[in-house]
Design a protein around this motif. Structure first.
Motif, PDB file in Angstrom:
ATOM      1  N   UNK A   8       0.792  -1.215   0.000  1.00  0.00           N
ATOM      2  CA  UNK A   8       0.000   0.000   0.000  1.00  0.00           C
ATOM      3  C   UNK A   8       0.826   1.266   0.000  1.00  0.00           C
ATOM      4  N   UNK A   9       0.099   2.345  -0.076  1.00  0.00           N
ATOM      5  CA  UNK A   9       0.634   3.685   0.148  1.00  0.00           C
ATOM      6  C   UNK A   9      -0.410   4.395   0.986  1.00  0.00           C
ATOM      7  N   UNK A  10       0.043   5.342   1.801  1.00  0.00           N
ATOM      8  CA  UNK A  10      -0.894   6.090   2.633  1.00  0.00           C
ATOM      9  C   UNK A  10      -0.638   7.570   2.434  1.00  0.00           C
ATOM     10  N   UNK A  11      -1.707   8.305   2.170  1.00  0.00           N
ATOM     11  CA  UNK A  11      -1.610   9.729   1.874  1.00  0.00           C
ATOM     12  C   UNK A  11      -2.738  10.463   2.590  1.00  0.00           C
ATOM     13  N   UNK A  12      -2.414  11.556   3.258  1.00  0.00           N
ATOM     14  CA  UNK A  12      -3.445  12.460   3.750  1.00  0.00           C
ATOM     15  C   UNK A  12      -3.910  13.275   2.557  1.00  0.00           C
ATOM     16  N   UNK A  13      -5.152  13.068   2.134  1.00  0.00           N
ATOM     17  CA  UNK A  13      -5.621  13.586   0.852  1.00  0.00           C
ATOM     18  C   UNK A  13      -6.582  14.756   1.031  1.00  0.00           C
ATOM     19  N   UNK A  14      -6.242  15.879   0.428  1.00  0.00           N
ATOM     20  CA  UNK A  14      -7.117  17.047   0.430  1.00  0.00           C
ATOM     21  C   UNK A  14      -7.761  17.222  -0.933  1.00  0.00           C
ATOM     22  N   UNK A  15      -9.068  17.467  -0.952  1.00  0.00           N
ATOM     23  CA  UNK A  15      -9.800  17.647  -2.201  1.00  0.00           C
ATOM     24  C   UNK A  15     -10.466  19.017  -2.209  1.00  0.00           C
ATOM     25  N   UNK A  16     -10.196  19.792  -3.241  1.00  0.00           N
ATOM     26  CA  UNK A  16     -10.780  21.119  -3.407  1.00  0.00           C
ATOM     27  C   UNK A  16     -11.768  21.067  -4.567  1.00  0.00           C
ATOM     28  N   UNK A  17     -12.998  21.501  -4.346  1.00  0.00           N
ATOM     29  CA  UNK A  17     -14.014  21.510  -5.387  1.00  0.00           C
ATOM     30  C   UNK A  17     -14.052  22.897  -6.032  1.00  0.00           C
ATOM     31  N   UNK A  18     -13.902  22.907  -7.351  1.00  0.00           N
ATOM     32  CA  UNK A  18     -13.818  24.165  -8.110  1.00  0.00           C
ATOM     33  C   UNK A  18     -14.778  24.098  -9.293  1.00  0.00           C
ATOM     34  N   UNK A  19     -15.096  25.265  -9.847  1.00  0.00           N
ATOM     35  CA  UNK A  19     -16.001  25.290 -10.996  1.00  0.00           C
ATOM     36  C   UNK A  19     -15.390  24.575 -12.196  1.00  0.00           C
ATOM     37  N   UNK A  20     -14.090  24.704 -12.355  1.00  0.00           N
ATOM     38  CA  UNK A  20     -13.365  24.041 -13.437  1.00  0.00           C
ATOM     39  C   UNK A  20     -11.922  23.872 -12.982  1.00  0.00           C
ATOM     40  N   UNK A  21     -11.185  23.021 -13.652  1.00  0.00           N
ATOM     41  CA  UNK A  21      -9.792  22.798 -13.284  1.00  0.00           C
ATOM     42  C   UNK A  21      -8.966  24.038 -13.615  1.00  0.00           C
ATOM     43  N   UNK A  22      -7.981  24.382 -12.774  1.00  0.00           N
ATOM     44  CA  UNK A  22      -7.205  25.610 -12.994  1.00  0.00           C
ATOM     45  C   UNK A  22      -6.287  25.507 -14.206  1.00  0.00           C
ATOM     46  N   UNK A  23      -6.075  26.653 -14.844  1.00  0.00           N
ATOM     47  CA  UNK A  23      -5.088  26.749 -15.916  1.00  0.00           C
ATOM     48  C   UNK A  23      -3.732  27.085 -15.303  1.00  0.00           C
ATOM     49  N   UNK A  24      -2.632  26.901 -16.050  1.00  0.00           N
ATOM     50  CA  UNK A  24      -1.307  27.236 -15.495  1.00  0.00           C
ATOM     51  C   UNK A  24      -1.251  28.672 -14.988  1.00  0.00           C
ATOM     52  N   UNK A  25      -0.787  28.837 -13.766  1.00  0.00           N
ATOM     53  CA  UNK A  25      -0.625  30.147 -13.180  1.00  0.00           C
ATOM     54  C   UNK A  25      -1.896  30.764 -12.627  1.00  0.00           C
ATOM     55  N   UNK A  26      -3.001  30.030 -12.636  1.00  0.00           N
ATOM     56  CA  UNK A  26      -4.288  30.582 -12.234  1.00  0.00           C
ATOM     57  C   UNK A  26      -4.657  30.175 -10.815  1.00  0.00           C
ATOM     58  N   UNK A  27      -5.245  31.095 -10.065  1.00  0.00           N
ATOM     59  CA  UNK A  27      -5.790  30.814  -8.741  1.00  0.00           C
ATOM     60  C   UNK A  27      -7.315  30.815  -8.836  1.00  0.00           C
ATOM     61  N   UNK A  28      -7.929  29.818  -8.193  1.00  0.00           N
ATOM     62  CA  UNK A  28      -9.380  29.706  -8.213  1.00  0.00           C
ATOM     63  C   UNK A  28      -9.912  29.647  -6.788  1.00  0.00           C
ATOM     64  N   UNK A  29     -11.152  30.072  -6.612  1.00  0.00           N
ATOM     65  CA  UNK A  29     -11.818  29.909  -5.326  1.00  0.00           C
ATOM     66  C   UNK A  29     -12.453  28.518  -5.280  1.00  0.00           C
ATOM     67  N   UNK A  30     -12.237  27.799  -4.185  1.00  0.00           N
ATOM     68  CA  UNK A  30     -12.846  26.487  -4.003  1.00  0.00           C
ATOM     69  C   UNK A  30     -14.199  26.643  -3.320  1.00  0.00           C
ATOM     70  N   UNK A  31     -15.176  25.888  -3.783  1.00  0.00           N
ATOM     71  CA  UNK A  31     -16.503  25.928  -3.174  1.00  0.00           C
ATOM     72  C   UNK A  31     -16.613  25.018  -1.970  1.00  0.00           C
ATOM     73  N   UNK A  32     -15.707  24.041  -1.875  1.00  0.00           N
ATOM     74  CA  UNK A  32     -15.708  23.117  -0.734  1.00  0.00           C
ATOM     75  C   UNK A  32     -14.348  22.462  -0.648  1.00  0.00           C
ATOM     76  N   UNK A  33     -14.031  21.969   0.541  1.00  0.00           N
ATOM     77  CA  UNK A  33     -12.775  21.257   0.755  1.00  0.00           C
ATOM     78  C   UNK A  33     -13.032  20.088   1.686  1.00  0.00           C
ATOM     79  N   UNK A  34     -12.342  18.994   1.444  1.00  0.00           N
ATOM     80  CA  UNK A  34     -12.461  17.821   2.312  1.00  0.00           C
ATOM     81  C   UNK A  34     -11.086  17.195   2.486  1.00  0.00           C
TER      82      UNK A  34
END
Length: 318
Positions: A8-34
Protein backbone atom coordinates in the motif's frame (compact mmCIF):
# COMPACT_ATOMS: atom_id res chain seq x y z
CA UNK A 1 -11.24 -17.71 -1.39
CA UNK A 2 -7.88 -16.43 -0.14
CA UNK A 3 -6.75 -12.98 0.91
CA UNK A 4 -5.14 -10.21 -1.12
CA UNK A 5 -1.76 -8.83 -0.07
CA UNK A 6 -1.49 -5.12 -0.89
CA UNK A 7 1.74 -3.15 -1.02
CA UNK A 8 0.00 0.00 0.00
CA UNK A 9 0.63 3.69 0.15
CA UNK A 10 -0.89 6.09 2.63
CA UNK A 11 -1.61 9.73 1.87
CA UNK A 12 -3.45 12.46 3.75
CA UNK A 13 -5.62 13.59 0.85
CA UNK A 14 -7.12 17.05 0.43
CA UNK A 15 -9.80 17.65 -2.20
CA UNK A 16 -10.78 21.12 -3.41
CA UNK A 17 -14.01 21.51 -5.39
CA UNK A 18 -13.82 24.16 -8.11
CA UNK A 19 -16.00 25.29 -11.00
CA UNK A 20 -13.37 24.04 -13.44
CA UNK A 21 -9.79 22.80 -13.28
CA UNK A 22 -7.20 25.61 -12.99
CA UNK A 23 -5.09 26.75 -15.92
CA UNK A 24 -1.31 27.24 -15.50
CA UNK A 25 -0.63 30.15 -13.18
CA UNK A 26 -4.29 30.58 -12.23
CA UNK A 27 -5.79 30.81 -8.74
CA UNK A 28 -9.38 29.71 -8.21
CA UNK A 29 -11.82 29.91 -5.33
CA UNK A 30 -12.85 26.49 -4.00
CA UNK A 31 -16.50 25.93 -3.17
CA UNK A 32 -15.71 23.12 -0.73
CA UNK A 33 -12.78 21.26 0.75
CA UNK A 34 -12.46 17.82 2.31
CA UNK A 35 -9.60 15.96 3.96
CA UNK A 36 -9.60 12.19 4.27
CA UNK A 37 -7.14 9.29 4.45
CA UNK A 38 -6.12 8.12 1.00
CA UNK A 39 -3.33 6.91 -1.20
CA UNK A 40 -3.74 4.51 -4.12
CA UNK A 41 -2.57 1.49 -2.14
CA UNK A 42 -4.81 2.29 0.81
CA UNK A 43 -7.78 2.95 -1.49
CA UNK A 44 -7.37 -0.38 -3.30
CA UNK A 45 -7.00 -2.25 0.00
CA UNK A 46 -10.11 -0.52 1.35
CA UNK A 47 -11.99 -1.23 -1.89
CA UNK A 48 -11.13 -4.92 -1.73
CA UNK A 49 -12.20 -5.14 1.90
CA UNK A 50 -15.48 -3.34 1.15
CA UNK A 51 -16.09 -5.99 -1.53
CA UNK A 52 -15.69 -8.76 1.05
CA UNK A 53 -12.09 -9.78 0.30
CA UNK A 54 -9.77 -10.39 3.26
CA UNK A 55 -6.77 -8.06 3.01
CA UNK A 56 -3.25 -8.07 4.41
CA UNK A 57 -0.25 -6.03 3.34
CA UNK A 58 2.16 -3.23 4.19
CA UNK A 59 1.28 0.47 4.54
CA UNK A 60 4.12 2.95 5.21
CA UNK A 61 3.52 6.07 7.29
CA UNK A 62 5.79 8.76 8.74
CA UNK A 63 6.28 10.00 12.28
CA UNK A 64 4.65 13.42 11.85
CA UNK A 65 1.19 14.54 12.99
CA UNK A 66 -0.43 13.16 9.81
CA UNK A 67 0.60 9.63 10.79
CA UNK A 68 -2.11 9.66 13.46
CA UNK A 69 -4.69 9.42 10.67
CA UNK A 70 -3.60 5.94 9.63
CA UNK A 71 -4.70 3.62 12.44
CA UNK A 72 -8.27 4.91 12.76
CA UNK A 73 -8.57 4.90 8.95
CA UNK A 74 -7.59 1.24 8.72
CA UNK A 75 -9.95 0.34 11.56
CA UNK A 76 -12.78 2.23 9.87
CA UNK A 77 -12.30 0.25 6.65
CA UNK A 78 -11.92 -3.12 8.40
CA UNK A 79 -8.23 -3.46 7.57
CA UNK A 80 -5.71 -4.94 10.04
CA UNK A 81 -3.58 -2.29 11.72
CA UNK A 82 -0.67 -4.74 11.53
CA UNK A 83 -0.30 -3.49 7.94
CA UNK A 84 1.14 -0.19 9.22
CA UNK A 85 4.90 0.32 8.99
CA UNK A 86 6.20 3.59 10.52
CA UNK A 87 9.29 5.32 9.10
CA UNK A 88 11.05 8.48 10.34
CA UNK A 89 9.93 11.57 8.46
CA UNK A 90 6.80 12.82 6.77
CA UNK A 91 3.65 10.92 5.91
CA UNK A 92 2.48 11.08 2.30
CA UNK A 93 0.23 13.99 1.40
CA UNK A 94 -1.79 14.79 -1.72
CA UNK A 95 -3.99 17.60 -3.04
CA UNK A 96 -6.61 17.23 -5.74
CA UNK A 97 -8.93 19.58 -7.64
CA UNK A 98 -12.36 18.38 -8.78
CA UNK A 99 -14.39 20.35 -11.32
CA UNK A 100 -18.16 20.48 -11.60
CA UNK A 101 -17.97 17.96 -14.47
CA UNK A 102 -16.30 15.44 -12.14
CA UNK A 103 -12.90 15.63 -13.82
CA UNK A 104 -9.87 16.00 -11.56
CA UNK A 105 -6.17 16.67 -11.33
CA UNK A 106 -3.91 16.04 -8.37
CA UNK A 107 -0.38 16.00 -7.02
CA UNK A 108 1.07 13.69 -4.39
CA UNK A 109 4.16 13.96 -2.22
CA UNK A 110 4.99 10.33 -1.30
CA UNK A 111 6.90 10.96 1.94
CA UNK A 112 7.31 7.70 3.90
CA UNK A 113 5.80 5.69 1.06
CA UNK A 114 9.18 5.71 -0.67
CA UNK A 115 10.88 4.27 2.43
CA UNK A 116 9.28 0.84 2.21
CA UNK A 117 12.21 -1.56 1.70
CA UNK A 118 13.04 -5.00 0.35
CA UNK A 119 13.94 -6.03 3.89
CA UNK A 120 10.49 -5.13 5.19
CA UNK A 121 8.91 -7.11 2.37
CA UNK A 122 11.13 -10.12 3.08
CA UNK A 123 10.00 -10.03 6.71
CA UNK A 124 6.44 -10.46 5.43
CA UNK A 125 7.29 -13.32 3.05
CA UNK A 126 5.15 -15.88 4.89
CA UNK A 127 2.13 -13.57 4.65
CA UNK A 128 2.76 -13.05 0.94
CA UNK A 129 3.05 -16.79 0.35
CA UNK A 130 -0.30 -17.41 2.03
CA UNK A 131 -2.11 -14.89 -0.20
CA UNK A 132 -4.18 -15.40 -3.34
CA UNK A 133 -2.87 -12.27 -5.07
CA UNK A 134 -0.28 -9.54 -4.49
CA UNK A 135 -1.06 -5.98 -5.61
CA UNK A 136 1.10 -2.86 -5.91
CA UNK A 137 1.07 0.67 -7.32
CA UNK A 138 3.73 3.28 -7.95
CA UNK A 139 3.31 5.53 -4.93
CA UNK A 140 6.02 3.30 -3.46
CA UNK A 141 9.48 2.47 -4.81
CA UNK A 142 10.57 -0.25 -7.22
CA UNK A 143 12.54 -2.40 -4.78
CA UNK A 144 9.73 -3.53 -2.45
CA UNK A 145 7.51 -4.25 -5.45
CA UNK A 146 10.19 -6.30 -7.18
CA UNK A 147 10.83 -8.26 -3.99
CA UNK A 148 7.17 -8.98 -3.24
CA UNK A 149 6.36 -9.89 -6.83
CA UNK A 150 9.37 -12.22 -7.07
CA UNK A 151 8.31 -13.99 -3.89
CA UNK A 152 4.76 -14.33 -5.18
CA UNK A 153 5.49 -15.42 -8.74
CA UNK A 154 8.08 -17.88 -7.50
CA UNK A 155 5.25 -19.60 -5.65
CA UNK A 156 2.76 -19.31 -8.52
CA UNK A 157 0.78 -16.50 -6.88
CA UNK A 158 -0.56 -13.90 -9.36
CA UNK A 159 0.49 -10.27 -9.09
CA UNK A 160 -1.23 -7.06 -10.18
CA UNK A 161 0.55 -3.78 -10.87
CA UNK A 162 -1.00 -0.36 -11.44
CA UNK A 163 2.03 1.82 -12.35
CA UNK A 164 0.49 5.09 -11.19
CA UNK A 165 1.81 7.77 -10.82
CA UNK A 166 3.42 6.58 -14.04
CA UNK A 167 7.04 5.65 -14.49
CA UNK A 168 8.49 2.94 -16.70
CA UNK A 169 8.33 -0.37 -14.79
CA UNK A 170 11.71 -2.07 -14.56
CA UNK A 171 12.30 -5.37 -16.35
CA UNK A 172 12.62 -6.99 -12.91
CA UNK A 173 9.10 -5.88 -12.04
CA UNK A 174 7.54 -6.64 -15.44
CA UNK A 175 8.98 -10.14 -15.44
CA UNK A 176 7.12 -10.83 -12.19
CA UNK A 177 3.86 -9.01 -13.09
CA UNK A 178 0.87 -11.15 -13.99
CA UNK A 179 -1.69 -8.38 -14.55
CA UNK A 180 -0.84 -4.82 -15.60
CA UNK A 181 -3.63 -2.23 -15.21
CA UNK A 182 -3.17 1.11 -17.00
CA UNK A 183 -5.35 4.10 -17.71
CA UNK A 184 -5.30 5.63 -21.17
CA UNK A 185 -2.58 8.17 -20.40
CA UNK A 186 -0.32 5.56 -18.78
CA UNK A 187 -0.87 3.14 -21.66
CA UNK A 188 0.07 5.78 -24.23
CA UNK A 189 3.28 6.54 -22.33
CA UNK A 190 4.20 2.87 -22.04
CA UNK A 191 3.31 2.17 -25.67
CA UNK A 192 5.62 4.97 -26.81
CA UNK A 193 8.47 3.56 -24.74
CA UNK A 194 8.03 -0.10 -25.69
CA UNK A 195 6.33 -0.32 -29.07
CA UNK A 196 6.23 3.11 -30.71
CA UNK A 197 3.31 5.54 -31.19
CA UNK A 198 -0.27 4.31 -31.45
CA UNK A 199 -0.68 5.25 -35.11
CA UNK A 200 -3.88 6.12 -36.99
CA UNK A 201 -5.92 3.36 -35.32
CA UNK A 202 -5.48 4.91 -31.89
CA UNK A 203 -4.60 3.35 -28.57
CA UNK A 204 -7.44 0.84 -28.49
CA UNK A 205 -6.25 -0.64 -31.79
CA UNK A 206 -2.64 -0.57 -30.57
CA UNK A 207 -3.47 -2.40 -27.32
CA UNK A 208 -2.75 -5.83 -28.80
CA UNK A 209 0.72 -4.74 -29.94
CA UNK A 210 1.46 -3.32 -26.51
CA UNK A 211 0.18 -6.52 -24.92
CA UNK A 212 2.50 -8.60 -27.12
CA UNK A 213 5.48 -6.44 -26.17
CA UNK A 214 4.59 -6.80 -22.50
CA UNK A 215 3.90 -10.52 -22.80
CA UNK A 216 7.44 -10.98 -24.11
CA UNK A 217 8.61 -9.41 -20.85
CA UNK A 218 6.45 -11.64 -18.65
CA UNK A 219 3.11 -9.83 -18.32
CA UNK A 220 0.20 -12.23 -18.86
CA UNK A 221 -2.75 -9.82 -18.86
CA UNK A 222 -2.95 -6.18 -19.95
CA UNK A 223 -5.91 -4.07 -18.87
CA UNK A 224 -6.38 -0.56 -20.28
CA UNK A 225 -9.16 1.66 -18.96
CA UNK A 226 -10.69 4.37 -21.15
CA UNK A 227 -12.99 6.05 -18.65
CA UNK A 228 -16.45 6.51 -20.15
CA UNK A 229 -15.31 4.49 -23.21
CA UNK A 230 -14.87 1.29 -21.19
CA UNK A 231 -11.84 -0.98 -20.91
CA UNK A 232 -9.89 -3.43 -23.04
CA UNK A 233 -8.46 -6.62 -21.53
CA UNK A 234 -5.83 -8.52 -23.52
CA UNK A 235 -5.05 -12.04 -22.33
CA UNK A 236 -1.83 -13.79 -23.26
CA UNK A 237 -0.86 -11.00 -25.63
CA UNK A 238 -3.61 -11.83 -28.13
CA UNK A 239 -7.11 -12.62 -26.77
CA UNK A 240 -9.14 -9.42 -26.51
CA UNK A 241 -12.09 -8.78 -24.22
CA UNK A 242 -13.81 -5.41 -24.38
CA UNK A 243 -15.68 -4.22 -21.31
CA UNK A 244 -18.20 -1.47 -21.92
CA UNK A 245 -18.60 1.38 -19.47
CA UNK A 246 -21.97 1.70 -17.76
CA UNK A 247 -23.63 5.09 -18.35
CA UNK A 248 -23.87 7.17 -15.16
CA UNK A 249 -23.84 10.86 -14.28
CA UNK A 250 -20.35 11.56 -12.95
CA UNK A 251 -19.91 13.98 -10.06
CA UNK A 252 -16.38 13.08 -8.90
CA UNK A 253 -13.84 10.88 -10.71
CA UNK A 254 -11.34 10.75 -7.83
CA UNK A 255 -10.72 7.14 -6.84
CA UNK A 256 -12.52 5.67 -9.85
CA UNK A 257 -9.40 3.90 -11.10
CA UNK A 258 -8.70 2.48 -7.64
CA UNK A 259 -12.29 1.23 -7.37
CA UNK A 260 -11.98 -0.38 -10.82
CA UNK A 261 -8.73 -2.10 -9.81
CA UNK A 262 -10.24 -3.33 -6.54
CA UNK A 263 -13.25 -4.72 -8.39
CA UNK A 264 -11.08 -6.47 -10.97
CA UNK A 265 -8.88 -8.02 -8.28
CA UNK A 266 -11.89 -9.00 -6.16
CA UNK A 267 -13.38 -10.87 -9.08
CA UNK A 268 -10.08 -12.60 -9.78
CA UNK A 269 -9.50 -13.59 -6.13
CA UNK A 270 -13.06 -14.93 -5.98
CA UNK A 271 -12.29 -17.19 -8.96
CA UNK A 272 -14.47 -15.40 -11.51
CA UNK A 273 -13.76 -15.45 -15.25
CA UNK A 274 -12.23 -12.37 -16.86
CA UNK A 275 -15.47 -11.20 -18.43
CA UNK A 276 -17.24 -11.33 -15.05
CA UNK A 277 -14.30 -9.64 -13.29
CA UNK A 278 -14.36 -6.91 -15.94
CA UNK A 279 -18.05 -6.27 -15.33
CA UNK A 280 -17.53 -6.05 -11.56
CA UNK A 281 -14.62 -3.66 -12.09
CA UNK A 282 -16.65 -1.46 -14.46
CA UNK A 283 -19.56 -1.42 -12.00
CA UNK A 284 -17.25 -0.38 -9.16
CA UNK A 285 -15.78 2.43 -11.25
CA UNK A 286 -19.21 3.61 -12.38
CA UNK A 287 -20.64 3.64 -8.86
CA UNK A 288 -17.58 5.49 -7.61
CA UNK A 289 -17.95 8.44 -9.98
CA UNK A 290 -21.55 9.03 -8.88
CA UNK A 291 -20.42 9.79 -5.31
CA UNK A 292 -18.40 12.47 -3.58
CA UNK A 293 -15.35 11.33 -1.60
CA UNK A 294 -13.33 8.15 -1.98
CA UNK A 295 -13.69 5.97 1.12
CA UNK A 296 -17.43 6.51 1.54
CA UNK A 297 -17.90 5.98 -2.19
CA UNK A 298 -16.31 2.53 -2.40
CA UNK A 299 -19.12 0.06 -3.19
CA UNK A 300 -20.00 -3.14 -1.35
CA UNK A 301 -21.14 -6.43 -2.97
CA UNK A 302 -24.84 -5.65 -2.53
CA UNK A 303 -24.46 -2.31 -4.32
CA UNK A 304 -22.47 -3.89 -7.14
CA UNK A 305 -25.03 -6.69 -7.44
CA UNK A 306 -27.94 -4.26 -7.59
CA UNK A 307 -26.11 -2.14 -10.17
CA UNK A 308 -25.34 -5.11 -12.43
CA UNK A 309 -28.90 -6.41 -12.19
CA UNK A 310 -29.96 -3.12 -13.78
CA UNK A 311 -27.08 -2.53 -16.23
CA UNK A 312 -25.97 -6.11 -17.02
CA UNK A 313 -28.79 -8.40 -15.82
CA UNK A 314 -27.33 -11.43 -17.57
CA UNK A 315 -24.19 -11.21 -15.43
CA UNK A 316 -25.24 -9.83 -12.03
CA UNK A 317 -22.88 -10.45 -9.12
CA UNK A 318 -24.21 -13.20 -6.84
Amino acid sequence: MGHAFVLGSFVAAGTFRVDRLPRPGESLRASAIAWEPGGKGFNVAAGLRRLGIAVDGLIPIGTDHLAALAEPALRRMGLPTSMIRPHPGSTGIGVGFVGTDGENCLAVHPGANLLLSRETVRSAAARILSSAMVLAQFEIGDEPIAEAFAIARGAGIPTLLNPSPFRLPSDEILTATTILVLNETEAEALLGLLAGPAGTGGLRAAAEGLARALHARGVEVLVITFGAAGARIVLGGSTILDQRAYPVAAVDTLGAGDAFTAGLAAGFVAGRHWDASGRIAAACGALMVTRHGVLDGLPDPAEVGDFLRIHAPEAAMS
